[in-house]
Write an enzyme that holds these catalytic residues in place. Structure first.
Site, PDB file in Angstrom:
ATOM      1  N   GLU A  16       2.797  -7.711   8.544  1.00  0.00           N
ATOM      2  CA  GLU A  16       3.096  -6.282   8.729  1.00  0.00           C
ATOM      3  C   GLU A  16       3.952  -5.715   7.602  1.00  0.00           C
ATOM      4  O   GLU A  16       4.098  -4.511   7.479  1.00  0.00           O
ATOM      5  CB  GLU A  16       3.814  -6.074  10.070  1.00  0.00           C
ATOM      6  CG  GLU A  16       2.873  -5.906  11.247  1.00  0.00           C
ATOM      7  CD  GLU A  16       1.848  -4.795  11.037  1.00  0.00           C
ATOM      8  OE1 GLU A  16       0.650  -5.123  10.950  1.00  0.00           O
ATOM      9  OE2 GLU A  16       2.243  -3.617  10.947  1.00  0.00           O
ATOM     10  N   ASP A  54     -10.979   1.560 -24.080  1.00  0.00           N
ATOM     11  CA  ASP A  54     -11.284   1.331 -22.669  1.00  0.00           C
ATOM     12  C   ASP A  54     -11.389   2.621 -21.880  1.00  0.00           C
ATOM     13  O   ASP A  54     -10.728   3.588 -22.199  1.00  0.00           O
ATOM     14  CB  ASP A  54     -10.132   0.567 -21.987  1.00  0.00           C
ATOM     15  CG  ASP A  54     -10.060  -0.861 -22.406  1.00  0.00           C
ATOM     16  OD1 ASP A  54     -11.039  -1.354 -22.954  1.00  0.00           O
ATOM     17  OD2 ASP A  54      -8.995  -1.462 -22.168  1.00  0.00           O
ATOM     18  N   ARG A 109      -3.830  -7.589 -20.640  1.00  0.00           N
ATOM     19  CA  ARG A 109      -4.756  -7.188 -21.712  1.00  0.00           C
ATOM     20  C   ARG A 109      -4.173  -6.114 -22.614  1.00  0.00           C
ATOM     21  O   ARG A 109      -4.754  -5.771 -23.639  1.00  0.00           O
ATOM     22  CB  ARG A 109      -6.121  -6.795 -21.140  1.00  0.00           C
ATOM     23  CG  ARG A 109      -6.123  -5.667 -20.179  1.00  0.00           C
ATOM     24  CD  ARG A 109      -7.405  -5.644 -19.359  1.00  0.00           C
ATOM     25  NE  ARG A 109      -8.591  -5.459 -20.182  1.00  0.00           N
ATOM     26  CZ  ARG A 109      -8.879  -4.341 -20.839  1.00  0.00           C
ATOM     27  NH1 ARG A 109      -8.057  -3.326 -20.788  1.00  0.00           N
ATOM     28  NH2 ARG A 109      -9.988  -4.240 -21.542  1.00  0.00           N
ATOM     29  N   PRO A 118       0.815  -1.217   0.000  1.00  0.00           N
ATOM     30  CA  PRO A 118       0.000   0.000   0.000  1.00  0.00           C
ATOM     31  C   PRO A 118       0.851   1.270   0.000  1.00  0.00           C
ATOM     32  O   PRO A 118       0.340   2.364  -0.217  1.00  0.00           O
ATOM     33  CB  PRO A 118      -0.833  -0.108   1.285  1.00  0.00           C
ATOM     34  CG  PRO A 118      -0.196  -1.174   2.103  1.00  0.00           C
ATOM     35  CD  PRO A 118       0.562  -2.057   1.175  1.00  0.00           C
TER      36      PRO A 118
HETATM   37  N1  ADE Z   1      -0.826  -5.120   0.021  1.00  0.00           N
HETATM   38  C1  ADE Z   1      -1.699  -4.716   0.953  1.00  0.00           C
HETATM   39  N2  ADE Z   1      -2.456  -3.713   0.524  1.00  0.00           N
HETATM   40  C2  ADE Z   1      -2.051  -3.430  -0.755  1.00  0.00           C
HETATM   41  C3  ADE Z   1      -2.446  -2.490  -1.729  1.00  0.00           C
HETATM   42  N3  ADE Z   1      -3.409  -1.590  -1.504  1.00  0.00           N
HETATM   43  N4  ADE Z   1      -1.817  -2.509  -2.898  1.00  0.00           N
HETATM   44  C4  ADE Z   1      -0.828  -3.389  -3.145  1.00  0.00           C
HETATM   45  N5  ADE Z   1      -0.419  -4.304  -2.254  1.00  0.00           N
HETATM   46  C5  ADE Z   1      -1.021  -4.335  -1.065  1.00  0.00           C
END
Ligand code: ADE
Length: 254
Positions: A122, A175, A160, A95
């Site tokens: 984590e 797209d 794709r 994330p």
């Molecule tokens: N791992 C946990 N959350 C994630 C996300 N939003 N994007 C990519 N990998 C992740």
């Protein structure tokens, strides 16, 4: 394109990869995917892949050794794998990565090989990020339980874009997001369903009118749902004129 996915849960991938367009892409050789279990590269009797963080705190951290060993194993030339070159991106799904969008997908589709590393728990030991990973990608501002779904999303959006995967050349060009706009509505048979009829222009057979209608619908939908996309969309004078009509419509309604 060849994609190597490193994960602690390789069984998560097969259902998605073995259906529909990705399945066809794999069968026809446009795409090759190999999923590797990180645990196979952990040493010791218990094949430990994660440990608590130094300094305390909750959760478990993926250890660096099995991850380095897994990526380095791909650098060994084998007949079915080919060799991972220094230019092959090693992408951590996290994330904290840069946000995936269609432009990032196009950039990734330009490589002939990708390595996707799925984080869990984590996170991964910082030395993996600093000395092994070359790119970090997030699929959105929310936290998944691991990188596996994100890796599948990356594989899907990139696959794709590989010429041949969608069949007709340029099939992905219309797209949503491909031209910086959302796509307009689509209809199929029946012509009338529960009294709702397909717009007349789509049944007219008039190619130029249909093209213009679709463009205006794309502009309208983007205006209504994602107006910030206009900041970087490629617009011509006719588009701008239509946006003035939409703006006037909106003023009249308020
Ligand atoms: N791992 C946990 N959350 C994630 C996300 N939003 N994007 C990519 N990998 C992740």
């Amino acid at each position: 394109m060849r994609v190597d996915i490193l994960s602690l849960f390789p069984e998560m991938f097969s259902a998605y990869l073995n259906a529909s367009i990705l399945h066809r892409a794999l069968e026809s050789g446009f795409l090759q995917i190999k999923v590797h279990n990180i645990r196979d590269f952990a040493t010791g009797k218990h094949h430990i892949t994660d440990e608590p963080p130094y300094g305390g705190g909750g959760g478990m951290i993926l250890k660096p050794e099995p991850i380095f060993a897994a990526v380095e194993s791909l650098r060994v030339q084998t007949p079915d794998m080919g060799q991972v070159g220094a230019q092959t991106p090693v992408i951590l799904l996290t994330p904290q990565g840069r946000l995936l969008n269609q432009a990032v997908a196009r950039e990734l589709a330009g490589h002939d090989r990708l390595i996707l590393l799925c984080g869990r728990y984590e996170g991964v030991d910082e030395r993996v990020r600093q000395h092994l990973v070359t790119d970090e990608i997030s699929i959105g501002d929310y936290v998944l339980t691991g990188g596996e779904l994100a890796a599948l999303v990356v594989v899907d959006v990139v696959a794709r874009l590989i010429p041949g995967v969608l069949g007709a050349e340029g099939a992905a060009d219309g797209d949503s997001h491909a031209q910086g706009l959302l796509e307009g509505p689509h209809y199929t048979r029946p012509e009338t369903f529960r009294g709702w009829t397909v717009p007349e222009v789509l049944r007219s057979g008039h190619a130029a009118k249909i093209l213009r209608w679709r463009r205006e619908q794309a502009l309208r939908r983007t205006w209504e749902r994602r107006p910030e996309l206009f900041l970087s969309a490629d617009l011509d004078e006719e588009d701008r004129q239509f946006l003035r009509v939409l703006a006037e419509e909106q003023v009249r309604r308020t």
